[in-house]
Design a protein around this motif. Structure first.
Motif, PDB file in Angstrom:
ATOM      1  N   THR A 169      19.440 -34.409  25.135  1.00 20.52           N
ATOM      2  CA  THR A 169      19.518 -33.193  26.137  1.00 20.52           C
ATOM      3  C   THR A 169      18.333 -32.467  26.167  1.00 20.52           C
ATOM      4  O   THR A 169      17.866 -32.261  25.370  1.00 20.52           O
ATOM      5  N   THR A 170      17.628 -32.291  27.388  1.00 19.85           N
ATOM      6  CA  THR A 170      16.404 -31.627  27.584  1.00 19.85           C
ATOM      7  C   THR A 170      16.775 -30.315  27.232  1.00 19.85           C
ATOM      8  O   THR A 170      17.940 -29.768  27.397  1.00 19.85           O
ATOM      9  N   ARG A 171      15.828 -29.288  27.466  1.00 19.24           N
ATOM     10  CA  ARG A 171      16.082 -27.907  27.082  1.00 19.24           C
ATOM     11  C   ARG A 171      16.556 -27.226  28.399  1.00 19.24           C
ATOM     12  O   ARG A 171      17.150 -26.158  28.252  1.00 19.24           O
ATOM     13  N   GLU A 172      16.353 -27.957  29.618  1.00 21.86           N
ATOM     14  CA  GLU A 172      16.991 -27.351  30.714  1.00 21.86           C
ATOM     15  C   GLU A 172      18.550 -27.811  30.862  1.00 21.86           C
ATOM     16  O   GLU A 172      19.151 -27.463  31.846  1.00 21.86           O
ATOM     17  N   TYR A 184       9.837 -35.756  24.250  1.00 23.09           N
ATOM     18  CA  TYR A 184       9.869 -36.050  25.883  1.00 23.09           C
ATOM     19  C   TYR A 184       8.771 -35.543  26.684  1.00 23.09           C
ATOM     20  O   TYR A 184       8.526 -34.198  26.137  1.00 23.09           O
ATOM     21  N   PRO A 235       8.462 -33.060  29.529  1.00 23.22           N
ATOM     22  CA  PRO A 235       9.305 -32.261  30.500  1.00 23.22           C
ATOM     23  C   PRO A 235       9.121 -32.330  32.047  1.00 23.22           C
ATOM     24  O   PRO A 235       9.907 -32.191  32.835  1.00 23.22           O
ATOM     25  N   PRO A 286      11.307 -36.373  31.867  1.00 25.69           N
ATOM     26  CA  PRO A 286      12.189 -36.525  30.872  1.00 25.69           C
ATOM     27  C   PRO A 286      12.475 -38.111  30.547  1.00 25.69           C
ATOM     28  O   PRO A 286      12.638 -38.277  29.183  1.00 25.69           O
ATOM     29  N   ALA A 325      10.243 -40.905  27.239  1.00 30.18           N
ATOM     30  CA  ALA A 325      10.483 -40.183  25.853  1.00 30.18           C
ATOM     31  C   ALA A 325      10.187 -41.358  24.806  1.00 30.18           C
ATOM     32  O   ALA A 325      10.397 -42.459  24.866  1.00 30.18           O
TER      33      ALA A 325
END
Length: 145
Positions: free
Chosen positions: A72-75, A102, A104, A107, A110
């Protein structure tokens, strides 16, 4: 020896197999360099998040040759990605928790942070390219047999 004499000497000794050896050398060195730089940039500038190995993406003779992983990305976006190179996919097990790095801006670009295959495979390409170049040069210098 001036440049014209050198060009004439090379042209006299060059053959299709020698030219193919040089072409293969350039191709392998290029592929190795591009992927090594890409991996280094990602590891230096990428975002690190937890992820999970989700399984083998491809198999050859029943053995996994590439693994996929999710993170899961930071977003908050969920991403399914795959290792570009997998020299020893058996080191990554289904369900194993890993650190993913990854890009940003993209994404899907990665890789598993601790996977050595992302460095080993490009280095092997570079080494193979150097060997092809050395062999082509050896045959060029040796001349027709």
């Amino acid at each position: 020896m001036d440049i014209h004499a050198l060009v004439a000497w090379v042209a006299e000794r060059m053959s299709i197999p020698i030219a193919a050896g040089y072409a293969m050398s350039v191709l392998l060195v290029h592929v190795g360099t591009v992927n090594l730089v890409r991996s280094a940039r990602l590891r230096l500038r990428g975002v690190r998040v937890p992820g999970v190995v989700s399984g083998p993406l491809a198999r050859s003779a029943g053995n996994p040759v590439a693994v996929s992983f999710t993170f899961t990305t930071r977003e908050g976006g969920r991403v399914l990605a795959r290792q570009r190179f997998s020299t020893s996919p058996n080191l990554l097990r289904l369900g194993q928790r890993v650190t993913v790095v990854y890009d940003p801006r993209a994404p899907e670009r990665a890789e598993v942070a601790g996977a050595v295959g992302q460095v080993v495979a490009p280095v092997l390409f570079l080494c193979a390219g150097v060997v092809f170049g050395a062999l082509a040069t050896l045959f060029l210098v040796a001349g027709p047999m």
